[in-house]
Design an enzyme around this catalytic site. Structure first.
Site, PDB file in Angstrom:
ATOM      1  N   TYR A 181     -15.136 -11.333  -0.268  1.00  0.00           N
ATOM      2  CA  TYR A 181     -15.764 -10.023  -0.587  1.00  0.00           C
ATOM      3  C   TYR A 181     -17.226 -10.409  -1.588  1.00  0.00           C
ATOM      4  O   TYR A 181     -18.211  -9.596  -1.487  1.00  0.00           O
ATOM      5  CB  TYR A 181     -15.032  -9.139  -1.544  1.00  0.00           C
ATOM      6  CG  TYR A 181     -14.051  -8.444  -0.497  1.00  0.00           C
ATOM      7  CD1 TYR A 181     -14.191  -7.446   0.230  1.00  0.00           C
ATOM      8  CD2 TYR A 181     -12.534  -8.673  -0.682  1.00  0.00           C
ATOM      9  CE1 TYR A 181     -13.224  -6.777   0.995  1.00  0.00           C
ATOM     10  CE2 TYR A 181     -11.604  -8.104   0.079  1.00  0.00           C
ATOM     11  CZ  TYR A 181     -12.048  -7.200   0.987  1.00  0.00           C
ATOM     12  OH  TYR A 181     -11.216  -6.524   1.696  1.00  0.00           O
ATOM     13  N   ARG A 213      -3.328   6.348  -0.487  1.00  0.00           N
ATOM     14  CA  ARG A 213      -3.952   7.338   0.574  1.00  0.00           C
ATOM     15  C   ARG A 213      -2.984   7.982   1.235  1.00  0.00           C
ATOM     16  O   ARG A 213      -3.199   9.049   1.611  1.00  0.00           O
ATOM     17  CB  ARG A 213      -4.887   6.463   1.233  1.00  0.00           C
ATOM     18  CG  ARG A 213      -5.970   6.090   0.549  1.00  0.00           C
ATOM     19  CD  ARG A 213      -6.694   4.918   1.425  1.00  0.00           C
ATOM     20  NE  ARG A 213      -5.853   3.683   1.828  1.00  0.00           N
ATOM     21  CZ  ARG A 213      -6.274   2.838   2.462  1.00  0.00           C
ATOM     22  NH1 ARG A 213      -7.453   3.032   3.015  1.00  0.00           N
ATOM     23  NH2 ARG A 213      -5.778   1.748   2.954  1.00  0.00           N
ATOM     24  N   ASP A 250      -6.336  -2.917  -7.833  1.00  0.00           N
ATOM     25  CA  ASP A 250      -6.989  -3.387  -6.509  1.00  0.00           C
ATOM     26  C   ASP A 250      -7.520  -4.845  -7.026  1.00  0.00           C
ATOM     27  O   ASP A 250      -7.702  -5.334  -8.020  1.00  0.00           O
ATOM     28  CB  ASP A 250      -8.320  -2.665  -6.243  1.00  0.00           C
ATOM     29  CG  ASP A 250      -8.763  -3.162  -4.942  1.00  0.00           C
ATOM     30  OD1 ASP A 250      -8.252  -2.565  -4.003  1.00  0.00           O
ATOM     31  OD2 ASP A 250      -9.681  -4.033  -4.705  1.00  0.00           O
ATOM     32  N   ARG A 281      -6.242  11.856  -7.633  1.00  0.00           N
ATOM     33  CA  ARG A 281      -7.523  11.146  -7.762  1.00  0.00           C
ATOM     34  C   ARG A 281      -8.934  12.157  -7.514  1.00  0.00           C
ATOM     35  O   ARG A 281      -9.813  11.455  -7.653  1.00  0.00           O
ATOM     36  CB  ARG A 281      -7.522  10.320  -6.405  1.00  0.00           C
ATOM     37  CG  ARG A 281      -6.750   9.033  -6.603  1.00  0.00           C
ATOM     38  CD  ARG A 281      -7.872   7.917  -7.366  1.00  0.00           C
ATOM     39  NE  ARG A 281      -9.312   7.946  -6.678  1.00  0.00           N
ATOM     40  CZ  ARG A 281      -9.562   7.709  -5.468  1.00  0.00           C
ATOM     41  NH1 ARG A 281      -8.955   6.882  -4.780  1.00  0.00           N
ATOM     42  NH2 ARG A 281     -10.853   8.043  -5.295  1.00  0.00           N
ATOM     43  N   ARG A 320       0.609  -1.223   0.156  1.00  0.00           N
ATOM     44  CA  ARG A 320       0.058   0.038  -0.048  1.00  0.00           C
ATOM     45  C   ARG A 320       1.067   1.237  -0.227  1.00  0.00           C
ATOM     46  O   ARG A 320       0.407   2.329   0.526  1.00  0.00           O
ATOM     47  CB  ARG A 320      -1.146  -0.021   1.157  1.00  0.00           C
ATOM     48  CG  ARG A 320      -2.076  -0.965   1.234  1.00  0.00           C
ATOM     49  CD  ARG A 320      -3.022  -0.501   0.023  1.00  0.00           C
ATOM     50  NE  ARG A 320      -4.127  -1.776  -0.073  1.00  0.00           N
ATOM     51  CZ  ARG A 320      -5.345  -1.756   0.722  1.00  0.00           C
ATOM     52  NH1 ARG A 320      -5.407  -0.788   1.426  1.00  0.00           N
ATOM     53  NH2 ARG A 320      -6.335  -2.639   0.556  1.00  0.00           N
TER      54      ARG A 320
HETATM   55  O1  1CP Z   1       0.494   0.302  -3.123  1.00  0.00           O
HETATM   56  C1  1CP Z   1      -0.322  -0.202  -3.283  1.00  0.00           C
HETATM   57  O2  1CP Z   1      -0.378  -1.530  -2.653  1.00  0.00           O
HETATM   58  C2  1CP Z   1      -1.380  -0.089  -4.157  1.00  0.00           C
HETATM   59  C3  1CP Z   1      -2.404  -1.080  -4.817  1.00  0.00           C
HETATM   60  C4  1CP Z   1      -3.356  -1.809  -3.861  1.00  0.00           C
HETATM   61  C5  1CP Z   1      -3.364  -3.141  -3.554  1.00  0.00           C
HETATM   62  C6  1CP Z   1      -2.119  -4.018  -3.734  1.00  0.00           C
HETATM   63  C7  1CP Z   1      -4.605  -1.188  -3.670  1.00  0.00           C
HETATM   64  C8  1CP Z   1      -5.047  -0.081  -3.955  1.00  0.00           C
HETATM   65  N1  1CP Z   1      -5.332  -2.312  -3.044  1.00  0.00           N
HETATM   66  C9  1CP Z   1      -4.377  -3.563  -3.034  1.00  0.00           C
HETATM   67  C10 1CP Z   1      -4.866  -4.780  -2.483  1.00  0.00           C
HETATM   68  C11 1CP Z   1      -6.042  -4.934  -1.707  1.00  0.00           C
HETATM   69  N2  1CP Z   1      -7.075  -4.460  -1.907  1.00  0.00           N
HETATM   70  C12 1CP Z   1      -5.954  -6.093  -0.724  1.00  0.00           C
HETATM   71  C13 1CP Z   1      -4.787  -6.868  -0.361  1.00  0.00           C
HETATM   72  C14 1CP Z   1      -3.980  -6.389   0.521  1.00  0.00           C
HETATM   73  C15 1CP Z   1      -4.347  -5.950   1.802  1.00  0.00           C
HETATM   74  O3  1CP Z   1      -4.678  -6.780   2.691  1.00  0.00           O
HETATM   75  O4  1CP Z   1      -4.395  -4.752   2.415  1.00  0.00           O
HETATM   76  C16 1CP Z   1      -7.173  -5.935  -0.279  1.00  0.00           C
HETATM   77  C17 1CP Z   1      -7.903  -6.875   1.112  1.00  0.00           C
HETATM   78  C18 1CP Z   1      -8.011  -4.977  -0.781  1.00  0.00           C
HETATM   79  C19 1CP Z   1      -9.678  -4.572  -0.758  1.00  0.00           C
HETATM   80  C20 1CP Z   1      -9.733  -3.197  -0.302  1.00  0.00           C
HETATM   81  N3  1CP Z   1      -9.599  -2.270  -1.339  1.00  0.00           N
HETATM   82  C21 1CP Z   1      -9.664  -2.687   0.792  1.00  0.00           C
HETATM   83  C22 1CP Z   1      -9.569  -3.323   2.190  1.00  0.00           C
HETATM   84  C23 1CP Z   1     -11.265  -3.217   2.789  1.00  0.00           C
HETATM   85  C24 1CP Z   1     -11.374  -4.143   3.918  1.00  0.00           C
HETATM   86  O5  1CP Z   1     -11.894  -5.396   3.646  1.00  0.00           O
HETATM   87  O6  1CP Z   1     -10.953  -3.995   5.126  1.00  0.00           O
HETATM   88  C25 1CP Z   1      -9.722  -1.285   0.648  1.00  0.00           C
HETATM   89  C26 1CP Z   1      -9.984  -0.125   1.490  1.00  0.00           C
HETATM   90  C27 1CP Z   1      -9.653  -0.936  -0.746  1.00  0.00           C
HETATM   91  C28 1CP Z   1      -9.576   0.391  -1.511  1.00  0.00           C
HETATM   92  C29 1CP Z   1      -8.421   0.612  -1.784  1.00  0.00           C
HETATM   93  N4  1CP Z   1      -7.437  -0.358  -2.862  1.00  0.00           N
HETATM   94  C30 1CP Z   1      -6.018   0.390  -3.072  1.00  0.00           C
HETATM   95  C31 1CP Z   1      -6.284   1.886  -2.263  1.00  0.00           C
HETATM   96  C32 1CP Z   1      -5.172   2.691  -2.400  1.00  0.00           C
HETATM   97  C33 1CP Z   1      -7.500   1.775  -1.663  1.00  0.00           C
HETATM   98  C34 1CP Z   1      -7.942   2.825  -0.880  1.00  0.00           C
HETATM   99  C35 1CP Z   1      -9.035   3.837  -1.537  1.00  0.00           C
HETATM  100  C36 1CP Z   1      -8.827   4.911  -1.918  1.00  0.00           C
HETATM  101  O7  1CP Z   1      -7.529   5.617  -2.085  1.00  0.00           O
HETATM  102  O8  1CP Z   1      -9.643   5.631  -2.479  1.00  0.00           O
END
Ligand code: 1CP
Length: 375
Positions: A171, A51, A96, A60, A47
């Protein structure tokens, strides 16, 4: 051409090219993942794109999360931002785990402050039968974004990723983030046929998503089974692991000893690290709950079917300490490095993703510290 790497990779792939301005074969990350001693200690952060960075939030503005993943120029720019800012040893592709669903036509959005939310949860045999077909063509925006990114990164590797079938299916069944994942855990026993069909679908989606990124130029790949820690060892072995293996079969010819390093990561997975290795991973990601020397001991004590014992480890700085006093963080990082030294190789990372509230200057300083510590 670099003969060391799989001939299935395109000749101009960063691991195979002879163009030294584009070759990732000698990078700190790839050497670290292959258990060799690099020039500097490799580090990147799960991540890292997103954010916590003001430049990300600015770019964004006015674009939804999933749309930003599907505009190749934007996804590429967001992927590059943390590399420019922190000098990390890898970029992680900005996307994602639900992107393959979106590309296939499943109604899903990322709700700010919540996470992935589906228009309708996938629960009945009919819901599963109605899931759309997955094609290679649908990954075109991903392929394009990866190519743009790799051209800019030069010798610094891009890591591609996908969600593992269980985490994605969790999910789909719940329809939104959940803590206990009761829905999928009920389905796997109550309706094994539906579970099989759903997991086979997600395995194909994740497998093809990974393949598209590697063929377009990713030099490593990480499978995120973030929620596998909610399973017992038996659940994982019988109902989940076969489908993670099915996903990885899509890239079998691109991974292994002469392929791209394959990292397998989950949280709370201390009891199943050996099984996660045995899916075919060459690197195991460890979360912050388990010391790396203990993870290494557990892996070494449980040889897999191919006789492999320990693998290279990735991790596991506690993200909570990013907000602690610098001395506390530095002491912790030095301990993590000492504990990781027992493994056949160690790439520094966090024990889970960067919290959105993290001060980015702390990450930059952390990278400098890690790079300053010799082997
Ligand atoms: O730097 C990076 O890693 C960017 C790419 C990335 C990756 C590898 C994003 C962008 N998401 C992910 C993987 C991801 N997404 C996982 C596996 C890793 C982990 O466990 O953290 C999971 C479970 C998700 C699902 C997801 N997407 C969540 C989790 C929600 C929950 O179940 O608690 C969330 C909040 C997102 C949104 C998301 N994805 C990525 C970002 C930067 C965001 C935040 C939203 C935004 O910036 O608007």
């Amino acid at each position: 051409m670099n003969q060391e790497f799989s001939p299935v990779l395109p000749a101009n792939h960063p691991l195979r090219t002879e163009d030294s301005a584009q070759s990732t074969a000698q990078s700190a990350l790839i050497k670290g993942y292959r258990g060799e001693v690099p020039d500097r200690r490799p580090v990147w952060f799960m991540r890292q794109a997103g954010r916590s960075l003001p430049e990300y939030r600015k770019l964004r503005e006015g674009t939804t999360m999933l749309d930003s993943c599907l505009i190749p120029e934007m996804a590429s720019e967001i992927t590059l931002q943390p590399v420019r800012r922190h000098d990390v040893d890898a970029a992680i592709f900005f996307s994602d785990i639900v992107i393959p669903l979106k590309l296939a036509g499943v109604g899903v959005e990322i709700q700010p402050g919540v996470g992935p939310v589906l228009d309708a949860p996938i629960r009945t045999p009919q819901d599963i039968a109605n899931l759309p077909e997955i094609t290679d063509e649908m990954f075109e925006p991903i392929t394009e974004a990866v190519k743009l990114t790799v051209a800019e990164l030069g010798p610094r590797p891009l890591i591609g990723f996908a969600g593992a079938p269980y985490t994605v299916a969790a999910y789909m069944v719940e329809g939104r983030p959940s803590r206990d994942h009761l829905g999928p855990r009920t389905m796997m026993y109550n309706d094994p046929e539906s579970w099989d069909r759903l997991m086979s679908w997600t395995a194909e989606a994740s497998g093809r998503f990974l393949r598209a990124q590697i063929m377009a130029g990713a030099s490593a790949a990480q499978l995120f089974d973030s929620w596998a820690g909610s399973l017992s060892r038996t659940n994982y072995l019988d109902k989940v692991m076969p489908y993670s293996q099915q996903a990885l079969e899509h890239i079998e010819d691109l991974t292994g000893d002469n392929g791209v390093p394959l990292i397998h990561f989950g949280t709370g997975t201390g009891e199943i690290l050996d099984l996660m290795r045995d899916t075919g991973a060459t690197v195991v990601g460890v979360d912050y709950r388990l010391r790396l020397d203990e993870a290494n001991r557990r892996l070494g004590n449980t040889p897999g079917p191919d006789g492999r014992t320990n693998v290279v480890l990735q991790g596991n700085i506690d993200p909570a300490l990013l907000d602690a006093d610098w001395d506390v963080l530095e002491t912790h990082v030095r301990e993590v490095i000492a504990q990781g030294a027992k493994a056949p190789g160690h790439v520094l990372n966090l024990g889970h993703g960067v919290p959105p509230t993290t001060d980015p200057t702390v990450l930059t300083r952390l990278v400098e510290l890690i790079h300053s510590i010799d082997y």
